[in-house]
Scaffold this active site. Structure first.
Site, PDB file in Angstrom:
ATOM      1  N   ASP A 185      52.407 -90.099 -44.719  1.00  0.00           N
ATOM      2  CA  ASP A 185      52.029 -90.996 -43.704  1.00  0.00           C
ATOM      3  C   ASP A 185      52.551 -90.453 -42.233  1.00  0.00           C
ATOM      4  O   ASP A 185      53.712 -89.962 -42.339  1.00  0.00           O
ATOM      5  CB  ASP A 185      53.016 -92.385 -43.952  1.00  0.00           C
ATOM      6  CG  ASP A 185      52.318 -93.473 -43.231  1.00  0.00           C
ATOM      7  OD1 ASP A 185      51.904 -93.148 -41.900  1.00  0.00           O
ATOM      8  OD2 ASP A 185      51.892 -94.560 -43.577  1.00  0.00           O
ATOM      9  N   THR A 203      47.656 -96.670 -39.618  1.00  0.00           N
ATOM     10  CA  THR A 203      48.048 -96.432 -41.038  1.00  0.00           C
ATOM     11  C   THR A 203      46.731 -96.840 -41.799  1.00  0.00           C
ATOM     12  O   THR A 203      46.347 -96.252 -42.884  1.00  0.00           O
ATOM     13  CB  THR A 203      49.216 -97.161 -41.554  1.00  0.00           C
ATOM     14  OG1 THR A 203      50.306 -96.499 -40.832  1.00  0.00           O
ATOM     15  CG2 THR A 203      49.355 -97.073 -43.279  1.00  0.00           C
ATOM     16  N   ARG A 232      49.313-101.326 -47.897  1.00  0.00           N
ATOM     17  CA  ARG A 232      48.281-100.743 -47.243  1.00  0.00           C
ATOM     18  C   ARG A 232      47.556 -99.495 -47.519  1.00  0.00           C
ATOM     19  O   ARG A 232      46.436 -98.847 -47.572  1.00  0.00           O
ATOM     20  CB  ARG A 232      48.033-101.271 -45.533  1.00  0.00           C
ATOM     21  CG  ARG A 232      49.005-100.378 -44.740  1.00  0.00           C
ATOM     22  CD  ARG A 232      49.078-101.192 -43.384  1.00  0.00           C
ATOM     23  NE  ARG A 232      50.223-100.050 -42.771  1.00  0.00           N
ATOM     24  CZ  ARG A 232      51.401-100.733 -42.477  1.00  0.00           C
ATOM     25  NH1 ARG A 232      51.686-101.865 -43.024  1.00  0.00           N
ATOM     26  NH2 ARG A 232      52.337-100.246 -41.752  1.00  0.00           N
ATOM     27  N   ASP A 276      56.492 -91.477 -41.722  1.00  0.00           N
ATOM     28  CA  ASP A 276      56.027 -92.305 -40.651  1.00  0.00           C
ATOM     29  C   ASP A 276      57.444 -93.244 -40.303  1.00  0.00           C
ATOM     30  O   ASP A 276      57.540 -93.429 -39.002  1.00  0.00           O
ATOM     31  CB  ASP A 276      55.001 -93.136 -41.457  1.00  0.00           C
ATOM     32  CG  ASP A 276      54.467 -94.162 -40.235  1.00  0.00           C
ATOM     33  OD1 ASP A 276      53.744 -93.745 -39.227  1.00  0.00           O
ATOM     34  OD2 ASP A 276      54.455 -95.373 -40.398  1.00  0.00           O
ATOM     35  N   HIS A 316      58.833 -93.204 -36.522  1.00  0.00           N
ATOM     36  CA  HIS A 316      59.001 -94.338 -35.878  1.00  0.00           C
ATOM     37  C   HIS A 316      60.450 -94.477 -35.440  1.00  0.00           C
ATOM     38  O   HIS A 316      60.725 -94.990 -34.358  1.00  0.00           O
ATOM     39  CB  HIS A 316      58.599 -95.428 -36.441  1.00  0.00           C
ATOM     40  CG  HIS A 316      56.789 -95.736 -36.494  1.00  0.00           C
ATOM     41  ND1 HIS A 316      56.268 -95.855 -35.338  1.00  0.00           N
ATOM     42  CD2 HIS A 316      56.266 -95.739 -37.689  1.00  0.00           C
ATOM     43  CE1 HIS A 316      54.974 -95.771 -35.658  1.00  0.00           C
ATOM     44  NE2 HIS A 316      55.121 -95.839 -37.119  1.00  0.00           N
TER      45      HIS A 316
HETATM   46 ZN   LIG Z   1      50.609 -94.489 -41.073  1.00  0.00          ZN
END
Ligand SMILES: [Zn+2]
Length: 539
Positions: free
Chosen positions: A35, A74, A158, A284, A288
Site C-alpha cells: 500500500d 486504496t 478494502r 501507507d 500518512h
Molecule cells: Zn492505499
C-alpha cells in the site's frame, strides 16, 4: 479436408510448443500489494534491498507502472489489480462516496461495504464486495475450475475484498485488534489466525524494539509539522493498538498470517491452481503519519523487503510452481513541509476555503437556497450537488460552483460529469493521458460526482496536519506511478521502462495459466513475460 489437416498440424505444433516450455504452469498465483509503494520509493530504495525485493528484481520489472486513473486511493487501486479493469468499470470510484439515495444522515457509503445490511452505517459498516462490479482473478478462476481457491489476507478490509472478489474461500483483514473475516462467515477458523492474533496482541501490549537500520540513519532529520515532529523513528507505546498499524510489526503480522495459510491450507497443492492475495498495508500508514522521505519510511520499506523475502522462502518450501506479482494500489508524495525544505517550491497544504461545505455555504447565500448545496467525502475529486437544489437552478448552481473552484489558485482543473460521460475510455500510454482522461478512467456515471476537482501538483489535501501529515489521491504521476514486478523462480527476467498498467496484471497472469478472458470484458492487455522469442500470452 485439406484445411482440417492443416489445422490439426497447427494444433499439434502449438501443443508441442506448450510442452517444450521448460517452466511449469503456476499452481499458485501470489499477488502482493504494498500500500502506497510508489515507483519513486522503489527507485529510491531498490539498490538497498537485500531480501525479497532484491530477489524479485531478477524477474520481469516494470519500474514505471501505472495505476492510471485519477482517483489514486486504496480502494480504486486495489480494485484494478486482479480485475484487469479500471475503476470506471469496477465501479470503485473512491474509498468513500456520496449516495443520496441511502437512508443515512451523512449519505456516505464505503467502497467495501454492503449498505443494504440493516443497522450498517458509514462508520459501522458491513464488509462486502457488494459495490465491486467486476470479476476478480479468483472469481474467474473458480468459475473455470471449481477446485481453485481464492485466499486474501490484508491489513485493510478494502484491500483484501477488492483483490479477493465475490467468491473468496478465505479472507482475513485487521479489525483494529486482530484479524477477522467477513461477517456471517461459517467454517473453521485456521490455526494460523489464532496464533497470529495471539502474537499481535502480545506485541501491542509490549512492543518489541524496532532499531533503525544503519542505512536509514542519514535520513533521520526532524521536520516540525503542526506542533510535532516527523522524520525520526519513534518507539511504539505499549497498549496502543492504533499505533501498532504504523509499525513494521503490523506488516510482519500480515506476513505471518499469509505464510501460516500457505502452509496450513497447502495452497497450490490442490486439483486446480489457487490464488493468494496479500495486502501489506503498513507502508501507507507510515506514509500518512510521517511522510515518505524520513527515517520512518526507510525502516518501513526495508521491512517490506524482509517480509517479501519471508513469503518467497515459504513459497519455495512448498515445492509448488508459483508466480508472484508485486505492485501497489497507488503512489504518494511527501508532506509539504519537507517538500518545501527540499526544493518543491509549490508544495502547500490545501486552503480550508476549498472545503465543499464552505463553497456550498457561499452558493446557498448567492442563490437563496438551503445548505448543503455541495456534498463530498473530501475537499477534492468527486463533489455532488445536493438533491434538494431545485431542478430549475441546478445547471446555474453547478456553473457557479465550477467557476468558484476555478478561481482558486490551488485548483488545476474542474470537470463536469456531463463532460466525462461524453468521453470514450482512454487508450494509449497512460503517461501521456490528459488530466480529463485520467478522471475518465475512474468515472462511473452511476456513482461519480457532478463535479470533479483536480488540485494543482503538490497541494496536500490535509489542512490540519496534527494526525496525518501526507497523502495521495491526486491525478499527478507521483500518485499514479507504481512498480509492477512479475517473478517466476528459475525463469529469466528483464526490465523495461514501458508504462504498463496494473490492469494488465490480470490478463498477464491468465496467460500464464491458460485462462481465457474475453478482451471486451477488461481494460488491460496481456504482457509477454518471456525475454526471448517465446510468448507467455500465446498459450
Ligand atoms: Zn492505499
Amino acid at each position: 479436408m485439406k484445411h482440417r489437416y492443416l489445422i490439426s498440424i497447427l494444433i499439434a505444433t502449438a501443443a508441442i510448443r506448450a510442452h517444450a516450455d521448460p517452466v511449469a504452469q503456476p499452481r499458485l498465483i501470489v499477488a502482493i500489494s504494498v500500500d502506497q509503494f510508489s515507483a519513486d520509493l522503489f527507485a529510491e530504495y531498490r539498490s538497498l534491498f537485500t531480501g525479497g525485493l532484491k530477489r524479485l528484481q531478477s524477474g520481469v520489472v516494470f519500474a514505471n507502472g501505472y495505476q492510471s486513473h485519477a482517483a489514486t486511493e486504496t480502494c480504486p487501486g486495489h480494485s484494478t489489480i486482479l480485475t484487469g479493469s479500471r475503476p470506471a468499470r469496477t465501479g470503485i470510484i473512491a474509498n468513500e462516496w456520496i449516495d443520496q439515495s441511502v437512508a443515512r444522515p451523512d449519505k456516505k457509503v464505503y467502497c467495501a461495504e454492503d449498505p443494504t445490511v440493516p443497522g450498517s452505517s458509514s462508520s459501522n459498516y458491513t464488509v462486502s464486495a457488494h459495490f465491486l462490479k467486476a470479476q476478480t482473478l479468483g472469481d474467474r478462476l473458480k468459475a473455470a475450475s471449481p477446485h481453485s481457491r481464492m485466499v486474501a489476507v490484508a491489513g485493510k478490509d478494502r484491500a483484501a475484498v477488492m483483490m479477493g472478489g465475490h467468491a473468496m474461500d478465505q479472507v482475513w483483514y485487521w479489525s483494529g485488534t486482530g484479524f477477522v473475516t467477513l461477517p456471517g462467515s461459517t467454517g473453521a477458523k485456521p490455526h494460523a489466525v489464532e496464533t497470529t492474533n495471539a502474537a499481535a496482541a502480545a506485541l501491542i501490549a509490549k512492543p518489541a524494539a524496532m532499531p533503525l537500520p544503519p542505512v536509514c540513519q542519514t535520513r533521520a532529520i526532524a521536520v516540525p509539522v503542526a506542533g510535532h515532529e516527523v522524520g525520526v523513528l519513534q518507539a511504539a507505546k505499549a497498549g496502543d493498538a492504533a499505533a501498532f498499524k504504523v509499525t513494521l510489526a503490523f506488516d510482519r503480522a500480515i506476513t505471518d498470517l499469509s505464510i501460516g495459510l500457505i502452509r496450513e491450507l497447502r495452497l497450490g497443492s490442490g486439483a486446480a491452481p489457487d490464488v493468494l492475495a496479500i495486502g501489506l498495508s503498513a507502508t501507507d500508514y507510515v506514509g500518512h503519519a510521517f511522510g515518505t522521505e524520513g527515517a520512518e519510511m526507510c525502516a518501513q520499506v526495508l521491512g517490506v523487503d524482509e517480509n517479501v523475502g519471508r513469503i518467497l522462502q515459504a513459497l519455495d518450501e512448498t515445492h509448488v510452481p508459483y508466480v508472484v506479482v508485486l505492485t501497489a494500489d497507488h503512489g504518494g508524495t511527501d508532506l509539504p513541509e519537507r517538500n518545501q525544505m527540499r526544493g518543491v517550491a509549490d508544495a502547500a497544504r490545501i486552503d480550508p476555503a476549498l472545503a465543499p461545505s464552505r463553497i456550498g455555504q457561499q452558493l446557498a447565500g448567492e442563490f437563496g437556497i438551503k445548505p448543503p448545496v455541495l456534498m463530498a467525502a473530501q475537499p477534492f475529486g468527486d463533489i455532488w450537488l445536493a438533491r434538494d437544489v431545485p431542478d430549475a437552478m441546478r445547471d446555474r448552481v453547478l456553473d457557479a460552483a465550477r467557476a468558484q473552484y476555478l478561481s482558486h489558485p490551488q485548483v488545476a482543473a474542474v470537470f463536469t460529469a456531463a463532460e466525462l460521460r461524453r468521453m470514450p475510455a482512454p487508450t494509449g500510454p497512460p503517461d501521456e493521458w490528459t488530466l480529463a482522461e485520467r478522471f475518465r478512467a475512474s468515472f462511473d456515471p452511476e456513482r461519480s460526482g457532478d463535479l470533479l476537482v483536480a488540485l494543482k501538483p503538490h497541494i496536500t489535501p490535509i489542512a490540519d496536519a496534527r494526525y496525518s501529515v501526507a497523502t495521495h489521491g491526486s491525478a499527478w504521476n507521483y500518485d499514479r506511478r507504481v512498480p509492477i514486478i512479475f517473478y517466476r523462480p528459475g525463469t529469466p527476467g528483464f526490465e523495461h521502462p514501458l508504462p504498463v498498467e496494473t490492469v494488465d496484471i490480470l490478463p498477464t497472469l491468465a496467460g500464464l495459466i491458460g485462462l481465457t478472458i474475453p478482451p471486451s470484458e477488461i481494460d488491460g492487455h496481456c504482457i509477454d513475460l518471456d525475454p526471448g522469442s517465446g510468448n507467455t500470452c500465446a498459450r
